[in-house]
Enzyme design. Structure first.
Site, PDB file in Angstrom:
ATOM      1  N   LEU A 202       0.878  -1.333  -0.174  1.00 35.84           N
ATOM      2  CA  LEU A 202      -0.189  -0.048   0.071  1.00 35.84           C
ATOM      3  C   LEU A 202       0.858   1.176  -0.182  1.00 35.84           C
ATOM      4  CD1 LEU A 202      -2.858  -0.997   2.762  1.00 35.84           C
ATOM      5  CD2 LEU A 202      -3.125  -0.791   0.107  1.00 35.84           C
TER       6      LEU A 202
ATOM      7  N   PHE B 292       7.889   3.787   8.803  1.00 33.52           N
ATOM      8  CA  PHE B 292       8.499   2.875   9.638  1.00 33.52           C
ATOM      9  C   PHE B 292       9.092   1.506   8.830  1.00 33.52           C
ATOM     10  CE2 PHE B 292       6.693   5.468  12.438  1.00 33.52           C
ATOM     11  CZ  PHE B 292       7.481   5.988  13.607  1.00 33.52           C
TER      12      PHE B 292
ATOM     13  N   LYS C 143       1.716  -3.634   8.716  1.00 32.21           N
ATOM     14  CA  LYS C 143       2.986  -2.707   8.768  1.00 32.21           C
ATOM     15  C   LYS C 143       3.915  -3.530   9.352  1.00 32.21           C
ATOM     16  CE  LYS C 143       3.630   2.019   9.422  1.00 32.21           C
ATOM     17  NZ  LYS C 143       2.667   3.107   9.509  1.00 32.21           N
TER      18      LYS C 143
ATOM     19  N   ASP D  46       2.812  11.960  16.331  1.00 34.72           N
ATOM     20  CA  ASP D  46       2.965  12.285  14.740  1.00 34.72           C
ATOM     21  C   ASP D  46       1.718  12.525  14.232  1.00 34.72           C
ATOM     22  OD1 ASP D  46       4.689  12.353  12.786  1.00 34.72           O
ATOM     23  OD2 ASP D  46       4.943  10.195  12.337  1.00 34.72           O
TER      24      ASP D  46
END
Ligand SMILES: *[C@@H]1O[C@H](CO)[C@@H](O)[C@H](O)[C@H]1NC(C)=O
Ligand SMILES: *[C@@H]1O[C@H](CO)[C@@H](O)[C@H](O)[C@H]1NC(C)=O
Ligand SMILES: *[C@@H]1O[C@H](CO)[C@@H](O)[C@H](O)[C@H]1NC(C)=O
Ligand SMILES: *[C@@H]1O[C@H](CO)[C@@H](O)[C@H](O)[C@H]1NC(C)=O
Length: 691
Positions: free
Chosen positions: A374, A379, A397, A493
């Site tokens: 994606l 990170f 992730k 963030d």
């Protein structure tokens, strides 16, 4: 049959054995006596204990089956009744009638290639010598074939067509007199009625037992041959009916028996039962007493022999191949195991439900394929996936993570984050841990991140009401994190690229807690600072401690970027960096703050809401943490519950780009500043903030 079992059971017993031997001898003698006593007939329902003149491959198997060929190529097999029969009337010397009935079966050899046939024969001797196998059927040889001195009458069941003998086909029945050139023959078949119009074909080599009746009428000199499957009754109409004057062929004393032969292809020939009579009708065979044929697999000894030889050669190869495949399998297994290996430590069991198996994630993302990528987050890669069992769409992730240090706390935090529930937070479903790698599993957001719709020249932009809804949603999510959950969670963030959109374009805040991973000093293979430049509150560089106020600063930057469609810091083509806060401040000072709005919105927007968002963005971006509102106040302002405070002249002073730069540089002579005003090159950043 019970008796057979009894025999088997007791055959170990020596006394019984001796008894059995003498009994069998006696029985044979009685049988032989019975055959000879009548002098003109016999019946063998199976050949157990029968004394026959056997030659070549001829042998009686233990179950009473008469086998004529032994699965050998070019083999001849003979079986004759040991005693001769008188075929002529003693007074008139006229030929007597005779009749025989037998059940036979022919098994083809290798791959159904036919061997040669079998014949019932009346011969002057019970030992045929100098005969040939193959087409000579073990009855004749090259020189004596057709010689009247042979005195041989035979009924052949021939399975090969020999042109030299004028065979009609490779599956026929023929009457042979002194020669293999039949005086009469017909394809193997049987008539279904006496008219001879209806018949059925038979295959002689199909391995099924078939019955043959040979009847000779001495007076009429007619030889009838009838063939049928064993279980069928004798057909009314014989297959062959031939007038044959046998008076010059048949001698006074003649033997009866069978001859069979194989040729280039091996095969096997069996006789299951046999009855014969001179001057009378042969007794009917008792089919239920006949021995059974071997099963085809066991029977195909030719094949077996070949197979055995083949195996001797093949076995090592096969073993090698099997071992080879097995070792490949084992290597594959080990590889797979390694591939899917995870790191699980005891303490993790308490976070059980949040833990995913790597295998599931691997399958879900089709092996983390590029098609499922994606995007590359700060990170690591983010992959789309679909869980194999639940079919739930997920985003995985991958974060490379070399250090185990702080992992326990981090996973504990993940587990606790997993308990966070807010409609404007991207739901963290769980995690998986491997060596050097951490995988976080989130709800899949079909419309990807907000960033895609507002910056640069997006393919598709969002209208104001969509943007305002997203802003309010994110504000609510932050309030939840700061104040409404059981402990204070600081996002660290906040920015447009961390706001993801679901199918209805609801904004959902993602990636919370990850910045913390950096804080813990873990060894991430990235050179990013904590948070993102332009969103970092100025005090962060000094204190290094994230607070709710630093989150509010980030939220201010987020408000401005959504309203203006610009990044917090943009590098103009002229090389001058444009700081969004300063840029908006300029418009505010000139009293036309709405001019800062995103031009992509056109004229369709709420001026009131726009001004509110721009002003709130400025207030949240205040350099002094204490001057920033709390998220609760922000939400109240956005919901219209509380009026927006005015921005004072002091603030103008502070917000002035150049003066702020000076102020901050004065404050922080160590140049530990990450604010927009002092946007440094990465190498200038303090090392503690970079990994
Ligand atoms: C005939 O077959 C038997 C058993 O099947 C075997 O022991 C024997 O060696 C064979 N004889 C020949 C000549 O092949
Ligand atoms: C053929 O068989 C006859 C006896 O039946 C014998 O006398 C003759 O020698 C044989 N011929 C050959 C070539 O074996
Ligand atoms: C029997 O076989 C022959 C050929 O061998 C064929 O012409 C004939 O039609 C067959 N008859 C039946 C009834 O199957
Ligand atoms: C049969 O053959 C013999 C000798 O070859 C002959 O004497 C006799 O007449 C023949 N019988 C018939 C009915 O043809």
């Amino acid at each position: 049959m019970d008796w057979v079992n009894e025999e088997r059971r007791r055959s170990q017993d020596p006394i019984f054995h001796r008894f059995l031997a003498s009994f069998l001898l006696l029985a044979t003698q009685i049988a032989a006596a019975a055959a000879s006593s009548s002098g003109s007939s016999f019946v063998f329902n199976g050949f157990r204990g029968a004394s026959l003149s056997l030659n070549g491959g001829g042998t009686i198997e233990s179950n009473g089956l008469l086998r004529l060929t032994n699965f050998t190529k070019n083999e001849v097999g003979h079986a004759f009744f040991p005693n001769p029969f008188v075929f002529l009337n003693s007074s008139s010397s006229e030929l007597l009638s005779f009749s025989t009935s037998f059940v036979f079966a022919i098994f083809p050899g290798y791959e159904d290639i036919s061997s040669h046939g079998i014949a019932f024969a009346i011969t002057p001797s019970n030992k045929l010598t100098d005969v040939l196998p193959s087409q000579h059927l073990g009855l004749f040889n090259f020189t004596n074939n057709g010689d009247p001195s042979n005195h041989i009458v035979a009924v052949e069941l021939d399975t090969i067509q020999n042109r030299e003998f004028e065979d009609i086909n490779d599956n026929h029945v023929g009457i042979d007199v002194n020669s293999l050139t039949s005086i009469s023959s017909a394809p193997a078949s049987f008539y279904l009625d006496s008219s001879g119009l209806q018949y059925e074909n038979l295959s002689l080599i199909n391995g099924e037992p078939m019955r043959v009746w040979v009847d000779y009428d001495g007076k009429g000199m007619v030889l009838n041959v009838t063939l049928a499957p064993m279980i069928n009754p004798k057909p009314e109409r014989p297959l062959l009916s031939s007038k044959v004057n046998l008076s010059s062929v048949v001698l006074n004393n003649m033997y009866v028996g069978f001859a069979a032969a194989t040729g280039a292809a091996a095969g096997s020939h069996y006789v299951l039962g046999w009855s014969f009579s001179v001057n009378g009708k042969a007794e009917e065979l008792n089919l239920s007493q006949l021995p059974s044929l071997p099963t085809k697999e066991a029977e195909d000894t030719t094949t077996e022999k070949k197979t055995t030889q083949l195996w001797i050669i093949l076995l090592p190869i096969v073993i090698f191949i099997v071992l080879f495949i097995a070792s490949i399998g084992i290597v594959h297994l080990i590889k797979t195991k390694k591939k899917f290996a995870e790191v699980v430590e005891d303490w993790e069991t308490e976070y059980g439900p949040h833990r995913f198996s790597y295998k599931d994630l691997y399958r879900a993302t089709e092996g983390f394929s590029d098609e499922n990528l994606l995007g590359n987050g700060g990170f690591g890669g983010v992959y789309k996936g679909r869980l194999p069992k639940s079919k739930l769409e997920i985003a995985v992730k991958r974060i490379s993570h070399d250090s185990r240090q702080g992992m326990k706390e981090f996973v504990a935090e993940i587990a606790s984050i997993g308990r966070l529930r807010h409609r404007n937070l991207v739901q963290l479903l769980g995690y998986c841990r491997r060596r050097g790698e951490l995988l976080l599993v989130y709800d899949y957001m079909p419309n990807s991140s907000l960033e895609k719709y507002i910056f640069d020249r997006p393919e598709k932009t969002l209208n104001w009401s969509q943007r305002f809804k997203i802003i309010r949603g994110i504000a609510a999510a932050l309030l939840y994190l700061h104040e409404e959950w059981e402990q204070v969670v600081i996002h660290r963030d906040i920015k447009a690229s961390n706001v993801l959109l679901d199918a209805e374009f609801n904004g959902k805040l993602g990636d919370f807690g990850l910045a913390r991973l950096h804080d813990r000093g873990s060894n991430l293979q990235t050179t990013r600072v904590v948070g993102t430049l332009g969103y970092l509150a100025p005090e962060l560089s000094r204190t290094g401690k994230s607070t709710t106020s630093s989150d509010v600063f980030g939220f201010g930057a987020f408000l401005l970027e959504v309203a203006c469609g610009k990044r917090p810091i943009e590098l103009k083509t002229s090389g001058i960096e444009m700081v969004l806060v300063d840029w908006v401040m300029d418009f505010l000072r000139e009293g036309e703050i709405l001019e800062a709005r995103d031009r992509k919105l056109g004229t369709v927007y709420s001026a009131e809401e726009m001004e509110l968002v721009l002003r709130l963005g400025l207030i949240c971006s205040h350099p002094a943490p204490s001057a920033r509102p709390s998220m609760r106040q922000v939400v109240q302002v956005l919901e219209g519950e509380v009026a927006l405070p005015d921005i004072s002249e002091d603030d103008f002073y502070v917000f002035d780009s150049s003066s702020r730069r000076n102020k901050i540089l004065m404050d922080e002579s160590s140049s530990n500043s990450c604010t927009a005003a002092s946007y440094p090159s990465l190498s200038d950043l303090p090392l503690s903030r970079i990994n």
